[in-house]
Design an enzyme around this catalytic site. Structure first.
Site, PDB file in Angstrom:
ATOM      1  N   HIS A   9       0.824  -1.204   0.000  1.00  0.00           N
ATOM      2  CA  HIS A   9       0.000   0.000   0.000  1.00  0.00           C
ATOM      3  C   HIS A   9       0.867   1.267   0.000  1.00  0.00           C
ATOM      4  O   HIS A   9       2.034   1.249   0.361  1.00  0.00           O
ATOM      5  CB  HIS A   9      -0.920   0.019   1.230  1.00  0.00           C
ATOM      6  CG  HIS A   9      -0.178   0.042   2.529  1.00  0.00           C
ATOM      7  ND1 HIS A   9       0.388   1.192   3.051  1.00  0.00           N
ATOM      8  CD2 HIS A   9       0.110  -0.945   3.408  1.00  0.00           C
ATOM      9  CE1 HIS A   9       0.972   0.920   4.191  1.00  0.00           C
ATOM     10  NE2 HIS A   9       0.829  -0.380   4.441  1.00  0.00           N
ATOM     11  N   GLU A  82      -2.071  -7.114   7.294  1.00  0.00           N
ATOM     12  CA  GLU A  82      -0.786  -7.058   7.984  1.00  0.00           C
ATOM     13  C   GLU A  82      -0.829  -7.956   9.219  1.00  0.00           C
ATOM     14  O   GLU A  82      -1.893  -8.360   9.700  1.00  0.00           O
ATOM     15  CB  GLU A  82      -0.491  -5.596   8.369  1.00  0.00           C
ATOM     16  CG  GLU A  82       0.830  -5.360   9.079  1.00  0.00           C
ATOM     17  CD  GLU A  82       2.040  -5.767   8.262  1.00  0.00           C
ATOM     18  OE1 GLU A  82       2.338  -6.983   8.259  1.00  0.00           O
ATOM     19  OE2 GLU A  82       2.679  -4.888   7.646  1.00  0.00           O
TER      20      GLU A  82
END
Length: 217
Positions: A9, A82
């Site tokens: 990202h 994550e």
């Protein structure tokens, strides 16, 4: 053979100050939005059959910048999230070592089975996280539906994929960069990941701040 574009990202405000995010849902900052737009332009002419993203906002916003110009939908895969760091989440890296010295030492020693103190969420060990993230990549790539995929995820997921492709265990120090909005090209042959190109950030060269790798090694 399935081609996989594994993408981190874009930048967030917390990336910029080295505040650990984990499962906390932090959006892209202005620089991250510029990075995502540049990424979308760079990939505009590349044939991609499907775009998947972690369910966290910073990944979804990055994926949408790739998908919208193509008129494609982003498919959400929570297992591309994550790692969950428990009580570490929301803290500056420098604060973690002071508040949780023993757990921080285990983290820096790359103990694959260390579980950090719980916070808003129960922390994952690195072994659990790696198993989850690699299984998600394999499951998507093994569906037989796609020749080329874009998967937008997080620095930890990229590290797991790099190590899996190289047969590299977590006791080995990380010597490779993991840049925001980087394109990392893998292959999946039905059994294992291969890595063909790592850390492409050429699309960010015209941006003022380039790309960060703020992740603790």
């Amino acid at each position: 053979m399935t081609e996989i574009l594994l993408i981190r990202h874009g930048e967030t405000a917390w990336n910029a100050i080295k505040r650990l995010q984990g499962h906390l849902d932090i959006p892209l900052n202005a620089e991250g939005q510029r990075q995502a737009a540049a990424l979308g332009k760079a990939l505009a002419d590349e044939k991609i059959d499907a775009i998947f993203s972690s369910d966290l906002m910073r990944a979804r916003q990055t994926a949408e910048a790739i998908a919208k110009p193509r008129g494609m939908a982003v498919q959400i895969e929570p297992d591309l999230r994550e790692r969950c760091y428990g009580a570490f989440e929301g803290m500056l890296y420098a604060e973690i070592s002071q508040r949780y010295p023993e757990a921080y030492a285990a983290w820096k020693a790359r103990d694959i089975d260390a579980r950090f103190p719980p916070g808003v969420h129960i922390a994952e060990t690195m072994r659990e996280f790696s198993t989850r993230s690699i299984a998600a990549i394999a499951r998507i790539a093994s569906s037989g539906k796609y020749r080329k995929l874009a998967l937008v995820a997080h620095g930890g997921v990229l590290e797991c994929a790099y190590r899996a492709a190289h047969g590299m265990d977590f006791a080995q120090e990380r010597t490779f960069d993991i840049f925001n909005a980087s394109v990392n090209r893998f292959t999946w042959d039905g059994r294992s990941l291969g890595l063909s190109h790592w850390g492409d950030v050429a699309h960010l060269e015209l941006l003022e701040n380039g790309a960060l790798d703020e992740i603790a090694r």
